[in-house]
Design a protein around this motif. Sequence first.
Motif, PDB file in Angstrom:
ATOM      1  N   ASP A 175      -8.548   3.341   7.363  1.00 27.66           N
ATOM      2  CA  ASP A 175      -9.360   2.938   6.216  1.00 27.66           C
ATOM      3  C   ASP A 175      -9.823   1.485   6.329  1.00 27.66           C
ATOM      4  O   ASP A 175     -10.974   1.171   6.017  1.00 27.66           O
ATOM      5  CB  ASP A 175      -8.595   3.153   4.907  1.00 27.66           C
ATOM      6  CG  ASP A 175      -8.387   4.627   4.579  1.00 27.66           C
ATOM      7  OD1 ASP A 175      -8.992   5.498   5.253  1.00 27.66           O
ATOM      8  OD2 ASP A 175      -7.602   4.918   3.649  1.00 27.66           O
ATOM      9  N   LEU A 176      -8.944   0.600   6.780  1.00 26.95           N
ATOM     10  CA  LEU A 176      -9.343  -0.795   6.970  1.00 26.95           C
ATOM     11  C   LEU A 176     -10.466  -0.890   8.002  1.00 26.95           C
ATOM     12  O   LEU A 176     -11.449  -1.601   7.788  1.00 26.95           O
ATOM     13  CB  LEU A 176      -8.160  -1.643   7.438  1.00 26.95           C
ATOM     14  CG  LEU A 176      -7.228  -2.191   6.383  1.00 26.95           C
ATOM     15  CD1 LEU A 176      -5.988  -2.799   7.030  1.00 26.95           C
ATOM     16  CD2 LEU A 176      -7.911  -3.217   5.503  1.00 26.95           C
ATOM     17  N   VAL A 223     -11.928  -6.366   1.059  1.00 27.82           N
ATOM     18  CA  VAL A 223     -11.704  -5.151   1.859  1.00 27.82           C
ATOM     19  C   VAL A 223     -10.255  -4.689   1.741  1.00 27.82           C
ATOM     20  O   VAL A 223      -9.978  -3.506   1.549  1.00 27.82           O
ATOM     21  CB  VAL A 223     -12.105  -5.388   3.332  1.00 27.82           C
ATOM     22  CG1 VAL A 223     -11.564  -4.286   4.230  1.00 27.82           C
ATOM     23  CG2 VAL A 223     -13.608  -5.494   3.477  1.00 27.82           C
ATOM     24  N   ASN A 262     -13.656   0.229   6.332  1.00 31.48           N
ATOM     25  CA  ASN A 262     -14.093  -0.672   5.261  1.00 31.48           C
ATOM     26  C   ASN A 262     -14.544  -2.037   5.781  1.00 31.48           C
ATOM     27  O   ASN A 262     -15.394  -2.686   5.171  1.00 31.48           O
ATOM     28  CB  ASN A 262     -12.990  -0.830   4.219  1.00 31.48           C
ATOM     29  CG  ASN A 262     -12.724   0.455   3.456  1.00 31.48           C
ATOM     30  OD1 ASN A 262     -13.553   1.364   3.422  1.00 31.48           O
ATOM     31  ND2 ASN A 262     -11.559   0.556   2.847  1.00 31.48           N
ATOM     32  N   THR A 284      -3.842   3.535   6.684  1.00 30.68           N
ATOM     33  CA  THR A 284      -4.268   2.184   6.300  1.00 30.68           C
ATOM     34  C   THR A 284      -5.133   1.573   7.395  1.00 30.68           C
ATOM     35  O   THR A 284      -6.199   1.008   7.105  1.00 30.68           O
ATOM     36  CB  THR A 284      -3.046   1.292   6.007  1.00 30.68           C
ATOM     37  OG1 THR A 284      -2.279   1.884   4.958  1.00 30.68           O
ATOM     38  CG2 THR A 284      -3.470  -0.105   5.602  1.00 30.68           C
ATOM     39  N   THR A 338       0.841  -1.181   0.000  1.00 27.18           N
ATOM     40  CA  THR A 338       0.000   0.000   0.000  1.00 27.18           C
ATOM     41  C   THR A 338       0.884   1.240   0.000  1.00 27.18           C
ATOM     42  O   THR A 338       1.969   1.227   0.586  1.00 27.18           O
ATOM     43  CB  THR A 338      -0.965   0.031   1.208  1.00 27.18           C
ATOM     44  OG1 THR A 338      -1.734   1.229   1.156  1.00 27.18           O
ATOM     45  CG2 THR A 338      -0.226  -0.030   2.536  1.00 27.18           C
ATOM     46  N   ASN A 360      -9.600  -3.195  -1.659  1.00 25.84           N
ATOM     47  CA  ASN A 360     -10.239  -1.881  -1.782  1.00 25.84           C
ATOM     48  C   ASN A 360      -9.577  -0.828  -0.927  1.00 25.84           C
ATOM     49  O   ASN A 360      -9.701   0.373  -1.208  1.00 25.84           O
ATOM     50  CB  ASN A 360     -11.724  -1.966  -1.424  1.00 25.84           C
ATOM     51  CG  ASN A 360     -12.534  -2.726  -2.458  1.00 25.84           C
ATOM     52  OD1 ASN A 360     -12.120  -2.857  -3.611  1.00 25.84           O
ATOM     53  ND2 ASN A 360     -13.670  -3.249  -2.046  1.00 25.84           N
ATOM     54  N   THR A 361      -8.852  -1.242   0.094  1.00 21.92           N
ATOM     55  CA  THR A 361      -8.197  -0.306   0.999  1.00 21.92           C
ATOM     56  C   THR A 361      -6.814   0.087   0.516  1.00 21.92           C
ATOM     57  O   THR A 361      -6.406   1.226   0.706  1.00 21.92           O
ATOM     58  CB  THR A 361      -8.080  -0.927   2.415  1.00 21.92           C
ATOM     59  OG1 THR A 361      -9.392  -1.222   2.897  1.00 21.92           O
ATOM     60  CG2 THR A 361      -7.392   0.015   3.381  1.00 21.92           C
TER      61      THR A 361
END
Length: 128
Positions: A19-20, A123, A23, A16, A9, A126-127
């Motif tokens: 966002d995780l 997930v 999500n 991160t 990432t 997408n993250t």
Amino acid sequence: MNFTHTVKTKKSIDNTITDLSENLKEIGFGVLETLDFKKILSEKGLEFTDEYKLMEVCNPHLAKQVLEANPDLGLLLPCTIAVYQKNNENFISLARPTSLLSMASDENLKISGEDIEDGLIKVIENTK
């Protein structure tokens, strides 16, 4: 099959994690705890230069299903996602639920493991 699903990432470790966490809610998962190994090791007098955070994530309904099927499988809960630095790059890594649940003889749990894994990988993808 690999024991883990790992992706790079470009986001910071903290972004991160944020966002995780957000999500994961889309698939009914929450974060139980995030362990900061750099901090933990530092508090023990050990130098660890890279960031390494371990997210313990869980879907309560799925956890209940696993525990009711076989309480010993509770040792495999919760699902674990690592967010870490290595060689100045950041990574997200999932311990694959199918690998962990492969010890179970119950076919329903294997199907659940695949469903859980597919959702968690989506997930993560997408993250990143």
